[in-house]
Motif scaffolding. Structure first.
Motif, PDB file in Angstrom:
ATOM      1  N   PRO A  25      -1.170  18.888  -0.464  1.00 43.27           N
ATOM      2  CA  PRO A  25      -1.834  17.681  -0.983  1.00 43.27           C
ATOM      3  C   PRO A  25      -1.120  17.071  -2.191  1.00 43.27           C
ATOM      4  O   PRO A  25      -1.000  15.845  -2.292  1.00 43.27           O
ATOM      5  N   ALA A  26      -0.617  17.885  -3.091  1.00 46.67           N
ATOM      6  CA  ALA A  26       0.107  17.375  -4.260  1.00 46.67           C
ATOM      7  C   ALA A  26       1.398  16.679  -3.837  1.00 46.67           C
ATOM      8  O   ALA A  26       1.779  15.656  -4.417  1.00 46.67           O
ATOM      9  N   ALA A  27       2.076  17.218  -2.843  1.00 47.82           N
ATOM     10  CA  ALA A  27       3.309  16.600  -2.360  1.00 47.82           C
ATOM     11  C   ALA A  27       3.015  15.259  -1.685  1.00 47.82           C
ATOM     12  O   ALA A  27       3.756  14.282  -1.873  1.00 47.82           O
ATOM     13  N   ILE A  28       1.938  15.204  -0.926  1.00 48.21           N
ATOM     14  CA  ILE A  28       1.529  13.950  -0.290  1.00 48.21           C
ATOM     15  C   ILE A  28       1.185  12.927  -1.373  1.00 48.21           C
ATOM     16  O   ILE A  28       1.633  11.784  -1.320  1.00 48.21           O
ATOM     17  N   ARG A  29       0.398  13.334  -2.359  1.00 47.11           N
ATOM     18  CA  ARG A  29       0.014  12.443  -3.455  1.00 47.11           C
ATOM     19  C   ARG A  29       1.252  11.903  -4.181  1.00 47.11           C
ATOM     20  O   ARG A  29       1.366  10.697  -4.430  1.00 47.11           O
ATOM     21  N   ALA A  30       2.185  12.760  -4.510  1.00 53.15           N
ATOM     22  CA  ALA A  30       3.388  12.344  -5.231  1.00 53.15           C
ATOM     23  C   ALA A  30       4.182  11.314  -4.435  1.00 53.15           C
ATOM     24  O   ALA A  30       4.638  10.299  -4.990  1.00 53.15           O
ATOM     25  N   ALA A  31       4.345  11.541  -3.144  1.00 54.15           N
ATOM     26  CA  ALA A  31       5.109  10.610  -2.310  1.00 54.15           C
ATOM     27  C   ALA A  31       4.415   9.256  -2.217  1.00 54.15           C
ATOM     28  O   ALA A  31       5.064   8.208  -2.325  1.00 54.15           O
ATOM     29  N   LEU A  32       3.108   9.269  -2.038  1.00 54.78           N
ATOM     30  CA  LEU A  32       2.376   8.009  -1.906  1.00 54.78           C
ATOM     31  C   LEU A  32       2.275   7.263  -3.233  1.00 54.78           C
ATOM     32  O   LEU A  32       2.355   6.037  -3.264  1.00 54.78           O
ATOM     33  N   GLU A  33       2.109   7.985  -4.329  1.00 56.59           N
ATOM     34  CA  GLU A  33       2.073   7.330  -5.639  1.00 56.59           C
ATOM     35  C   GLU A  33       3.416   6.678  -5.958  1.00 56.59           C
ATOM     36  O   GLU A  33       3.461   5.571  -6.489  1.00 56.59           O
ATOM     37  N   ALA A  34       4.502   7.344  -5.615  1.00 58.93           N
ATOM     38  CA  ALA A  34       5.831   6.785  -5.871  1.00 58.93           C
ATOM     39  C   ALA A  34       6.075   5.522  -5.048  1.00 58.93           C
ATOM     40  O   ALA A  34       6.690   4.567  -5.524  1.00 58.93           O
ATOM     41  N   ALA A  35       5.587   5.504  -3.822  1.00 58.21           N
ATOM     42  CA  ALA A  35       5.855   4.374  -2.931  1.00 58.21           C
ATOM     43  C   ALA A  35       4.914   3.193  -3.133  1.00 58.21           C
ATOM     44  O   ALA A  35       5.317   2.041  -2.948  1.00 58.21           O
ATOM     45  N   PHE A  36       3.660   3.464  -3.490  1.00 60.14           N
ATOM     46  CA  PHE A  36       2.656   2.399  -3.480  1.00 60.14           C
ATOM     47  C   PHE A  36       1.974   2.105  -4.810  1.00 60.14           C
ATOM     48  O   PHE A  36       1.219   1.143  -4.893  1.00 60.14           O
ATOM     49  N   ALA A  37       2.189   2.901  -5.841  1.00 63.37           N
ATOM     50  CA  ALA A  37       1.496   2.715  -7.126  1.00 63.37           C
ATOM     51  C   ALA A  37       0.025   2.392  -6.872  1.00 63.37           C
ATOM     52  O   ALA A  37      -0.476   1.346  -7.278  1.00 63.37           O
ATOM     53  N   PRO A  38      -0.691   3.265  -6.170  1.00 60.31           N
ATOM     54  CA  PRO A  38      -2.059   2.950  -5.762  1.00 60.31           C
ATOM     55  C   PRO A  38      -3.043   2.876  -6.924  1.00 60.31           C
ATOM     56  O   PRO A  38      -2.873   3.547  -7.946  1.00 60.31           O
ATOM     57  N   THR A  39      -4.056   2.034  -6.741  1.00 63.69           N
ATOM     58  CA  THR A  39      -5.146   1.989  -7.707  1.00 63.69           C
ATOM     59  C   THR A  39      -6.150   3.089  -7.408  1.00 63.69           C
ATOM     60  O   THR A  39      -6.932   3.468  -8.271  1.00 63.69           O
ATOM     61  N   SER A  40      -6.107   3.593  -6.184  1.00 59.62           N
ATOM     62  CA  SER A  40      -6.987   4.680  -5.772  1.00 59.62           C
ATOM     63  C   SER A  40      -6.319   5.440  -4.634  1.00 59.62           C
ATOM     64  O   SER A  40      -5.674   4.843  -3.775  1.00 59.62           O
ATOM     65  N   ILE A  41      -6.474   6.744  -4.659  1.00 56.10           N
ATOM     66  CA  ILE A  41      -5.944   7.567  -3.577  1.00 56.10           C
ATOM     67  C   ILE A  41      -6.808   8.813  -3.444  1.00 56.10           C
ATOM     68  O   ILE A  41      -7.181   9.435  -4.435  1.00 56.10           O
ATOM     69  N   GLU A  42      -7.157   9.132  -2.213  1.00 59.21           N
ATOM     70  CA  GLU A  42      -7.921  10.342  -1.922  1.00 59.21           C
ATOM     71  C   GLU A  42      -7.241  11.053  -0.765  1.00 59.21           C
ATOM     72  O   GLU A  42      -6.923  10.433   0.251  1.00 59.21           O
ATOM     73  N   ILE A  43      -7.014  12.336  -0.939  1.00 67.37           N
ATOM     74  CA  ILE A  43      -6.367  13.144   0.095  1.00 67.37           C
ATOM     75  C   ILE A  43      -7.288  14.313   0.402  1.00 67.37           C
ATOM     76  O   ILE A  43      -7.663  15.062  -0.495  1.00 67.37           O
ATOM     77  N   VAL A  44      -7.637  14.456   1.667  1.00 64.10           N
ATOM     78  CA  VAL A  44      -8.514  15.538   2.092  1.00 64.10           C
ATOM     79  C   VAL A  44      -7.764  16.393   3.112  1.00 64.10           C
ATOM     80  O   VAL A  44      -7.267  15.877   4.116  1.00 64.10           O
ATOM     81  N   ASP A  45      -7.684  17.678   2.836  1.00 63.68           N
ATOM     82  CA  ASP A  45      -7.063  18.617   3.771  1.00 63.68           C
ATOM     83  C   ASP A  45      -8.131  19.041   4.772  1.00 63.68           C
ATOM     84  O   ASP A  45      -9.103  19.704   4.412  1.00 63.68           O
TER      85      ASP A  45
END
Length: 94
Positions: free
Chosen positions: A7-27
């Motif tokens: 989940p942390a790796a997914i979050r890091a990749a998506l934050e780098a690409a999209f600068a999201p205002t909100s992100i939720e990742i559920v395993d």
């Protein structure tokens, strides 16, 4: 990468690409134990991401952009990915 690190790796990749205002990742991997596609150890995830960078994109283009941002994770650590990709304006319109 261990399942706990995914989940942390997914979050890091998506934050780098999209600068999201909100992100939720559920395993959701535990829901797929024994599933043929889960035998290789890759995980099942649900992602809800809100970013201005999705403005003007149709849903398919947004999904493709998320897959591209995740790159090798899609072949090494993620078996299945459910995506909800919206803009801040779309969130406010609900």
């Amino acid at each position: 990468m261990t399942p706990a690190e995914r989940p942390a790796a997914i979050r890091a990749a998506l934050e780098a690409a999209f600068a999201p205002t909100s992100i939720e990742i559920v395993d959701e991997s535990h829901k797929h134990a024994g599933h043929a596609g889960a035998r290789d150890g890759r995980g099942h995830f649900k992602v809800a991401i809100v970013s201005d960078r999705f403005a003007g994109q149709m849903p398919l283009a947004r999904h493709r952009a998320v897959y591209a941002a995740l790159g090798d994770l899609m072949t090494t650590d993620i078996h299945a990915l459910s995506i909800e990709a919206r803009t801040p304006a779309e969130v406010g319109a609900r």
